[in-house]
Design an enzyme around this catalytic site. Structure first.
Site, PDB file in Angstrom:
ATOM      1  N   TYR A  16      -1.679   0.491  10.010  1.00 11.45           N
ATOM      2  CA  TYR A  16      -1.939  -0.210   8.750  1.00 11.45           C
ATOM      3  C   TYR A  16      -0.694  -0.161   7.859  1.00 11.45           C
ATOM      4  CZ  TYR A  16      -3.624  -1.031   4.035  1.00 11.45           C
ATOM      5  OH  TYR A  16      -3.771  -1.503   2.764  1.00 11.45           O
ATOM      6  N   THR A  42       0.823  -1.209   0.000  1.00 11.17           N
ATOM      7  CA  THR A  42       0.000   0.000   0.000  1.00 11.17           C
ATOM      8  C   THR A  42       0.858   1.260   0.000  1.00 11.17           C
ATOM      9  OG1 THR A  42      -1.489   1.301   1.389  1.00 11.17           O
ATOM     10  CG2 THR A  42      -0.057  -0.209   2.525  1.00 11.17           C
TER      11      THR A  42
HETATM   12  N1  UFG Z   1     -12.373  11.283   3.462  1.00 12.41           N
HETATM   13  C1  UFG Z   1     -13.301  12.251   3.795  1.00 12.41           C
HETATM   14  N2  UFG Z   1     -14.554  11.841   4.162  1.00 12.41           N
HETATM   15  C2  UFG Z   1     -14.913  10.530   4.202  1.00 12.41           C
HETATM   16  C3  UFG Z   1     -13.950   9.549   3.855  1.00 12.41           C
HETATM   17  C4  UFG Z   1     -12.691   9.957   3.497  1.00 12.41           C
HETATM   18  O1  UFG Z   1     -13.008  13.446   3.775  1.00 12.41           O
HETATM   19  O2  UFG Z   1     -16.060  10.224   4.569  1.00 12.41           O
HETATM   20  C5  UFG Z   1     -11.032  11.712   3.039  1.00 12.41           C
HETATM   21  C6  UFG Z   1      -9.938  11.122   3.917  1.00 12.41           C
HETATM   22  O3  UFG Z   1      -9.739  11.927   5.048  1.00 12.41           O
HETATM   23  C7  UFG Z   1      -8.761  11.113   2.938  1.00 12.41           C
HETATM   24  C8  UFG Z   1      -9.416  10.868   1.580  1.00 12.41           C
HETATM   25  O4  UFG Z   1     -10.788  11.200   1.745  1.00 12.41           O
HETATM   26  O5  UFG Z   1      -8.160  12.352   2.917  1.00 12.41           O
HETATM   27  C9  UFG Z   1      -9.321   9.426   1.116  1.00 12.41           C
HETATM   28  O6  UFG Z   1      -9.753   8.588   2.189  1.00 12.41           O
HETATM   29  P1  UFG Z   1     -10.102   7.054   1.983  1.00 12.41           P
HETATM   30  O7  UFG Z   1     -10.589   6.538   3.291  1.00 12.41           O
HETATM   31  O8  UFG Z   1     -10.973   6.879   0.797  1.00 12.41           O
HETATM   32  O9  UFG Z   1      -8.704   6.403   1.598  1.00 12.41           O
HETATM   33  P2  UFG Z   1      -7.276   6.530   2.315  1.00 12.41           P
HETATM   34  O10 UFG Z   1      -6.441   7.454   1.475  1.00 12.41           O
HETATM   35  O11 UFG Z   1      -7.393   6.827   3.757  1.00 12.41           O
HETATM   36  O12 UFG Z   1      -6.736   5.047   2.231  1.00 12.41           O
HETATM   37  C10 UFG Z   1      -6.792   4.312   1.032  1.00 12.41           C
HETATM   38  C11 UFG Z   1      -6.799   2.844   1.372  1.00 12.41           C
HETATM   39  C12 UFG Z   1      -5.517   2.477   2.026  1.00 12.41           C
HETATM   40  C13 UFG Z   1      -4.344   2.910   1.182  1.00 12.41           C
HETATM   41  C14 UFG Z   1      -4.423   4.353   0.825  1.00 12.41           C
HETATM   42  C15 UFG Z   1      -3.292   4.649  -0.106  1.00 12.41           C
HETATM   43  O13 UFG Z   1      -7.881   2.539   2.242  1.00 12.41           O
HETATM   44  O14 UFG Z   1      -5.500   1.080   2.138  1.00 12.41           O
HETATM   45  O15 UFG Z   1      -5.677   4.605   0.222  1.00 12.41           O
HETATM   46  O16 UFG Z   1      -3.421   5.795  -0.831  1.00 12.41           O
HETATM   47  F1  UFG Z   1      -3.206   2.742   1.869  1.00 12.41           F
END
Ligand code: UFG
Length: 331
Positions: A140, A116
């Site tokens: 993670y 990841t």
């Molecule tokens: N976000 C919001 N509101 C929400 C959900 C997410 O503002 O309801 C924001 C988060 O704070 C973040 C962005 O949207 O800034 C993306 O969040 P996600 O939860 O969609 O994804 P993440 O970037 O946290 O994580 C994902 C995968 C991980 C991986 C990562 C790598 O879940 O496994 O991408 O880029 F490591």
């Protein structure tokens, strides 16, 4: 050629299992169905089991004699990992050690590993190359980086050959409508936004508007799940032909902010929904964008769906199907 796919009934694993079958591979899925679903195996042989069950793993390898393993089974939510670190170290590290031990016992050397972008923590340079320092900022990412270290050490002494694929933000659904993310409690941005458009949630929260980015919200490199699946097939072909272990980023090389994603979701769905700006979520790096040149140059991978609107359209069709068929979330 036979491939054993752990987590093959889950979101990414199921798409990859289909891609492997379409490329002519025989697939056996090993999944504990904790977040995966029986229907998502789409007729592929499914062994219901947990990676903590060493005897079952060894028996499965002995019966099916796979030529390679693809390892997707893992816990994947950043925020949850901050709250429940032990769950992540047990499921992602200890269970992977079991898998590796069982592979060794049965003489299986080839592995495609799901890593990841979270291993990079807060990167110093964007786009991120694979040589960037690994300084994860959440359990993670740490759990995935730990396994990468184990894989490197095992490959150095010839016990395994592997490709570790570092995924950026995987999104979208099967373009034929058969598969998609089916996890009711998903916290991923696109899924949450679409479920809000469907009225399943009252509003969408934007976590943090004070990041050092043009509009203050986090930027991510969203990759369509089918492009990620084709990257796995390409990585496997590379490993079988060349045999050199390697780590490769999986992303498109450009990103979108949370606000850009939200406005695209509104365009795709044609629905307006309440959005509230709130505090940062723990463990979120401001910008994650891949340098994907290694994957492209090494395997010849060419993505087909590098288009945020299209990615969200496929996810939208899937979310509507889920709403109309709630049993898909249970079975
Ligand atoms: N976000 C919001 N509101 C929400 C959900 C997410 O503002 O309801 C924001 C988060 O704070 C973040 C962005 O949207 O800034 C993306 O969040 P996600 O939860 O969609 O994804 P993440 O970037 O946290 O994580 C994902 C995968 C991980 C991986 C990562 C790598 O879940 O496994 O991408 O880029 F490591």
């Amino acid at each position: 050629m036979k491939i054993l796919v752990t987590g093959g009934a889950g979101y990414i694993g199921s798409h990859v299992s289909v891609a492997l079958r379409e490329a002519g591979y025989e697939v056996i899925i090993f999944d504990n169905l904790s977040t995966g679903h029986r229907w998502a195996s789409l007729g592929t042989t499914l062994i219901e089991g947990d990676l903590s069950e060493m005897a079952l793993l060894v028996r499965t390898f002995e019966i099916f004699r796979p030529d390679a393993v693809m390892h997707f089974a893992a816990s994947i939510q950043v925020e949850e990992s901050v709250r429940e670190p032990l769950l992540y170290y047990r499921n992602n590290v200890a269970n992977t050690l079991n898998l590796l031990k069982a592979m060794q016992t049965c003489g299986i050397t080839d592995l495609i590993y799901s890593s990841t972008a979270a291993v990079y923590g807060i990167p110093k340079q964007i786009p991120i190359t694979e040589d960037a320092e690994l300084t994860p900022i959440n359990p993670y990412g740490s759990s995935k980086a730990m396994v990468e270290t184990v894989l490197r050490d095992l490959s150095r002494v010839g016990h395994i050959r592997y490709v570790a694929l570092r995924y950026f933000n995987v999104a979208g659904a099967d373009t034929k409508g058969r598969l998609g993310q089916a996890y009711a409690a998903s916290t991923h941005l696109i899924t949450r936004a679409l479920k809000t458009a469907l009225g399943i949630y009252d509003k969408l929260y934007i976590y943090g508007t004070d990041y050092p980015t043009p509009d203050g919200t986090c930027i991510r490199d969203y990759i369509h799940v089918e492009d990620l699946a084709s990257a796995h097939v390409a990585a496997l072909d590379y490993l079988r032909e060349k045999g050199n272990s390697i780590v490769m980023n999986c992303g498109y090389g450009h990103g979108y902010s949370v606000k850009e994603v939200v406005s695209t979701v509104k365009k795709v769905t044609g629905r307006d929904f309440p959005v509230e700006e709130t505090a940062r979520r723990r463990g979120d790096p401001p910008v994650l964008v891949a340098d994907s040149s290694r994957l492209r140059a090494t395997t010849g991978w060419i993505p087909r769906y590098d288009n945020l609107f299209f990615i969200i359209e496929t996810a939208w069709s899937w979310e509507q199907k889920l709403k109309d068929n709630p049993e898909l979330l249970k079975t």
